[in-house]
Structure formats: structure tokens, C-alpha cells
Design a protein around this motif. Sequence first.
Motif: not given
Length: 156
Positions: A55-56, A58-63, A85, A89, A91-92
Motif C-alpha cells: 500500500k506504500d 502508490y499514492t493515496d490518489k490511486f485508491h 493510473n 501513481h 512512487k518513484t
Amino acid sequence: MKTMKKIFLLCLFLSLTYSNTFAQVEGEPTPSTLSNEPQTTYASLLSRLVVNLSKDAYTDKFHPIISKWNPANSTKAQALDVLKNLEFHLKTLHFKPTWKDVQLAWRGKFSKTTEKTDIVLLLKELEANLQLSAFEKTWSEDRKAWLLDVNSYLKK
């Protein structure tokens, strides 16, 4: 929360692969066209990858995007939207350093995608460019089965 997410996505995946079985009644033909093997689809492969992501990763906007997506009734356009998406979303820090060189070419292929096998190829390439830290601890073992299913799908 992580366990609930995994249970929900596992139930979703199992509901996708559910197949009807028929009782064998004497004198009635056995349905020979049915297979007990779950059918692997481009959507199920994408779903399995997403379920195994930390869950860490990707960003919260993917949820909200993933919560609205139903792999069982997914169209190519919907699956492509989820894949786009997901890549956007993620994280790099979870990408391999070589992703920067590959990313523009990957996005170029993405914009030309028309076939289901193209979606799976893009998914496979994206996964290959992610570090193990992007996934749950079980992915190192689950990945082997996933890659076998990916390769089987691409051979169809």
C-alpha cells in the motif's frame, strides 16, 4: 487494514475465476467444454499485480481508481486506464533506476495499445521495472506463478 485489503482483493479475484460445475447425472452428457481451470485474463493479471503491491508503493490518489474498478467486467479501455493510473501513481522510489530511460518508450507503446496482449506486455514490462520493495513480501514467490500465467497468456 492491509489484511482486509488483501482479503477483499482475494475475494474479488476468486469471484472472477469462479466457474459453474454440474452434477454428473447418470444418462446425461458431461459438459466437455467446461474447464475447472480458472481462466487467466488481462484484467486478472493486472488485478493480481495490484493486489500484491504494498500500500506504500502508490499514492493515496490511486485508491479511488482501483476501488471503482471491477476486473470481472473490465473492458480494455478500463484496464488501460487502471494501468495508466497505476504507473502514474506509483512512487518513484519503487522503480528501478533504468525506468527513466524506459518510461517514455513505455508510454509511447501505451498510447498505441489496441490488443489485450499489448496490455499484458505493458503490464509485464512495468512489473519488470519495479523494485521488490514495491510489493508485499510474498511477491517473490507469487511472481513465479504470475509470470507463468503471463507467458501462457501471451502464447495464446
